[in-house]
Design a protein around this motif. Structure first.
Motif, PDB file in Angstrom:
ATOM      1  N   SER A   9       0.845  -1.191   0.000  1.00 23.26           N
ATOM      2  CA  SER A   9       0.000   0.000   0.000  1.00 23.26           C
ATOM      3  C   SER A   9       0.880   1.242   0.000  1.00 23.26           C
ATOM      4  O   SER A   9       2.084   1.173   0.207  1.00 23.26           O
ATOM      5  CB  SER A   9      -0.920  -0.005   1.224  1.00 23.26           C
ATOM      6  N   ASP A  10       0.250   2.417  -0.232  1.00 30.34           N
ATOM      7  CA  ASP A  10       1.010   3.665  -0.279  1.00 30.34           C
ATOM      8  C   ASP A  10       1.820   3.886   0.985  1.00 30.34           C
ATOM      9  O   ASP A  10       2.948   4.356   0.925  1.00 30.34           O
ATOM     10  CB  ASP A  10       0.067   4.861  -0.501  1.00 30.34           C
ATOM     11  N   ASP A  11       1.233   3.542   2.160  1.00 27.53           N
ATOM     12  CA  ASP A  11       1.957   3.765   3.404  1.00 27.53           C
ATOM     13  C   ASP A  11       3.054   2.726   3.613  1.00 27.53           C
ATOM     14  O   ASP A  11       3.870   2.868   4.505  1.00 27.53           O
ATOM     15  CB  ASP A  11       1.000   3.840   4.601  1.00 27.53           C
ATOM     16  N   GLN A  12       3.090   1.704   2.776  1.00 27.69           N
ATOM     17  CA  GLN A  12       4.140   0.695   2.880  1.00 27.69           C
ATOM     18  C   GLN A  12       5.208   0.866   1.793  1.00 27.69           C
ATOM     19  O   GLN A  12       6.163   0.110   1.760  1.00 27.69           O
ATOM     20  CB  GLN A  12       3.542  -0.706   2.778  1.00 27.69           C
ATOM     21  N   THR A  13       5.045   1.834   0.928  1.00 28.09           N
ATOM     22  CA  THR A  13       6.020   2.086  -0.123  1.00 28.09           C
ATOM     23  C   THR A  13       7.304   2.589   0.523  1.00 28.09           C
ATOM     24  O   THR A  13       7.277   3.455   1.379  1.00 28.09           O
ATOM     25  CB  THR A  13       5.490   3.144  -1.111  1.00 28.09           C
ATOM     26  N   SER A  14       8.429   2.042   0.088  1.00 29.79           N
ATOM     27  CA  SER A  14       9.706   2.462   0.664  1.00 29.79           C
ATOM     28  C   SER A  14      10.047   3.880   0.212  1.00 29.79           C
ATOM     29  O   SER A  14       9.589   4.354  -0.833  1.00 29.79           O
ATOM     30  CB  SER A  14      10.815   1.500   0.242  1.00 29.79           C
ATOM     31  N   GLU A  15      10.861   4.529   1.006  1.00 25.10           N
ATOM     32  CA  GLU A  15      11.258   5.903   0.666  1.00 25.10           C
ATOM     33  C   GLU A  15      11.965   5.971  -0.680  1.00 25.10           C
ATOM     34  O   GLU A  15      11.673   6.866  -1.472  1.00 25.10           O
ATOM     35  CB  GLU A  15      12.118   6.501   1.773  1.00 25.10           C
ATOM     36  N   PRO A  16      12.900   5.064  -0.990  1.00 26.95           N
ATOM     37  CA  PRO A  16      13.524   5.112  -2.326  1.00 26.95           C
ATOM     38  C   PRO A  16      12.500   4.959  -3.458  1.00 26.95           C
ATOM     39  O   PRO A  16      12.620   5.610  -4.492  1.00 26.95           O
ATOM     40  CB  PRO A  16      14.517   3.957  -2.311  1.00 26.95           C
ATOM     41  N   GLU A  17      11.492   4.127  -3.267  1.00 26.19           N
ATOM     42  CA  GLU A  17      10.459   3.964  -4.296  1.00 26.19           C
ATOM     43  C   GLU A  17       9.635   5.245  -4.442  1.00 26.19           C
ATOM     44  O   GLU A  17       9.310   5.641  -5.564  1.00 26.19           O
ATOM     45  CB  GLU A  17       9.536   2.786  -3.955  1.00 26.19           C
ATOM     46  N   ARG A  18       9.305   5.875  -3.324  1.00 23.77           N
ATOM     47  CA  ARG A  18       8.568   7.159  -3.379  1.00 23.77           C
ATOM     48  C   ARG A  18       9.409   8.218  -4.069  1.00 23.77           C
ATOM     49  O   ARG A  18       8.903   8.988  -4.896  1.00 23.77           O
ATOM     50  CB  ARG A  18       8.178   7.620  -1.974  1.00 23.77           C
ATOM     51  N   ASP A  19      10.692   8.272  -3.720  1.00 28.08           N
ATOM     52  CA  ASP A  19      11.583   9.256  -4.342  1.00 28.08           C
ATOM     53  C   ASP A  19      11.652   9.024  -5.854  1.00 28.08           C
ATOM     54  O   ASP A  19      11.583   9.978  -6.636  1.00 28.08           O
ATOM     55  CB  ASP A  19      12.995   9.174  -3.757  1.00 28.08           C
ATOM     56  N   GLU A  20      11.794   7.784  -6.272  1.00 28.44           N
ATOM     57  CA  GLU A  20      11.865   7.454  -7.697  1.00 28.44           C
ATOM     58  C   GLU A  20      10.571   7.850  -8.408  1.00 28.44           C
ATOM     59  O   GLU A  20      10.598   8.434  -9.486  1.00 28.44           O
ATOM     60  CB  GLU A  20      12.138   5.949  -7.881  1.00 28.44           C
ATOM     61  N   ALA A  21       9.444   7.578  -7.785  1.00 32.28           N
ATOM     62  CA  ALA A  21       8.158   7.946  -8.377  1.00 32.28           C
ATOM     63  C   ALA A  21       8.016   9.469  -8.464  1.00 32.28           C
ATOM     64  O   ALA A  21       7.553  10.001  -9.478  1.00 32.28           O
ATOM     65  CB  ALA A  21       7.011   7.346  -7.565  1.00 32.28           C
ATOM     66  N   THR A  22       8.420  10.158  -7.429  1.00 33.47           N
ATOM     67  CA  THR A  22       8.343  11.625  -7.427  1.00 33.47           C
ATOM     68  C   THR A  22       9.255  12.215  -8.490  1.00 33.47           C
ATOM     69  O   THR A  22       8.855  13.130  -9.225  1.00 33.47           O
ATOM     70  CB  THR A  22       8.701  12.184  -6.034  1.00 33.47           C
ATOM     71  N   LEU A  23      10.487  11.702  -8.598  1.00 30.54           N
ATOM     72  CA  LEU A  23      11.404  12.197  -9.624  1.00 30.54           C
ATOM     73  C   LEU A  23      10.865  11.923 -11.023  1.00 30.54           C
ATOM     74  O   LEU A  23      11.013  12.752 -11.930  1.00 30.54           O
ATOM     75  CB  LEU A  23      12.790  11.590  -9.440  1.00 30.54           C
ATOM     76  N   GLY A  24      10.211  10.803 -11.208  1.00 30.92           N
ATOM     77  CA  GLY A  24       9.569  10.507 -12.489  1.00 30.92           C
ATOM     78  C   GLY A  24       8.457  11.493 -12.804  1.00 30.92           C
ATOM     79  O   GLY A  24       8.312  11.942 -13.951  1.00 30.92           O
ATOM     80  N   ARG A  25       7.662  11.843 -11.797  1.00 33.97           N
ATOM     81  CA  ARG A  25       6.605  12.846 -11.985  1.00 33.97           C
ATOM     82  C   ARG A  25       7.202  14.201 -12.336  1.00 33.97           C
ATOM     83  O   ARG A  25       6.692  14.904 -13.211  1.00 33.97           O
ATOM     84  CB  ARG A  25       5.757  12.972 -10.726  1.00 33.97           C
ATOM     85  N   ILE A  26       8.283  14.579 -11.655  1.00 31.99           N
ATOM     86  CA  ILE A  26       8.942  15.866 -11.925  1.00 31.99           C
ATOM     87  C   ILE A  26       9.444  15.889 -13.366  1.00 31.99           C
ATOM     88  O   ILE A  26       9.227  16.864 -14.100  1.00 31.99           O
ATOM     89  CB  ILE A  26      10.074  16.132 -10.921  1.00 31.99           C
ATOM     90  N   GLU A  27      10.102  14.822 -13.784  1.00 27.88           N
ATOM     91  CA  GLU A  27      10.616  14.762 -15.160  1.00 27.88           C
ATOM     92  C   GLU A  27       9.477  14.921 -16.155  1.00 27.88           C
ATOM     93  O   GLU A  27       9.587  15.693 -17.117  1.00 27.88           O
ATOM     94  CB  GLU A  27      11.349  13.437 -15.385  1.00 27.88           C
ATOM     95  N   THR A  28       8.391  14.236 -15.930  1.00 30.58           N
ATOM     96  CA  THR A  28       7.233  14.318 -16.822  1.00 30.58           C
ATOM     97  C   THR A  28       6.652  15.728 -16.845  1.00 30.58           C
ATOM     98  O   THR A  28       6.361  16.284 -17.904  1.00 30.58           O
ATOM     99  CB  THR A  28       6.153  13.309 -16.389  1.00 30.58           C
ATOM    100  N   GLU A  29       6.503  16.335 -15.676  1.00 27.88           N
ATOM    101  CA  GLU A  29       5.906  17.672 -15.599  1.00 27.88           C
ATOM    102  C   GLU A  29       6.811  18.733 -16.222  1.00 27.88           C
ATOM    103  O   GLU A  29       6.316  19.654 -16.876  1.00 27.88           O
ATOM    104  CB  GLU A  29       5.569  18.029 -14.146  1.00 27.88           C
TER     105      GLU A  29
END
Length: 158
Positions: free
Chosen positions: A2-22
């Motif tokens: 679940s979202d609250d179980q996502t590791s910090e590195p995975e969240r960071d990777e997802a956020t960086l992917g969103r930033i790149e896209t935006e």
């Protein structure tokens, strides 16, 4: 997981992917918006001339090498742009006081007038686009974009 179980590195990777896209989308839509804007004010200068004039207005007269270095462009590219701008009466060349063999480039009154008109038109456009944003949201966006630009500039200076 679940979202609250996502590791910090995975969240960071997802956020960086969103930033790149935006950022990619911002660049594409920014250019598309400029082209689609119907007012002539947006078209009195091409993008390169606008950037050069903005820099010269802020930093003062410079030789082509300094201008190219500051804008992180190839000297031959800047020379071609400056030559076209000179033909259009947007910039003037004068002897370089520190090097009699060279010249410095400065904006003409006509160049500054066009640059101011484009800047005003762009400011109005962003005022319309961000009209339903709060003042705090606009301030935050301006601060974050400035921070991103500083980081990008630092990266290119390495």
């Amino acid at each position: 997981m679940s979202d609250d179980q996502t590791s910090e590195p995975e969240r960071d990777e997802a956020t960086l992917g969103r930033i790149e896209t935006e950022v990619a989308l911002l660049m594409r839509l920014g250019e598309a918006t400029r082209r689609a804007t119907g007012t002539a004010e947006h078209r009195v200068l091409d993008r390169a001339a606008y950037v050069i004039l903005r820099h010269l207005a802020a930093a003062g007269p410079q030789n082509v090498s300094a201008l190219a270095a500051r804008l992180d462009l190839d000297g031959s590219t800047v020379t071609r742009q400056v030559s076209a701008m000179q033909r259009d009466g947007l910039i003037a060349r004068t002897p370089d006081p520190s090097d009699g063999r060279g010249t410095v480039i400065s904006p003409t009154a006509a160049g500054l007038q066009r640059m101011v008109a484009v800047r005003a038109a762009r400011t109005r456009l962003y005022g319309e686009i961000l009209g339903d944003w709060t003042a705090d949201d606009r301030d935050t966006l301006a601060d974050m974009l400035a921070r991103l630009n500083r980081a990008l500039e630092a990266r290119t200076r390495r």
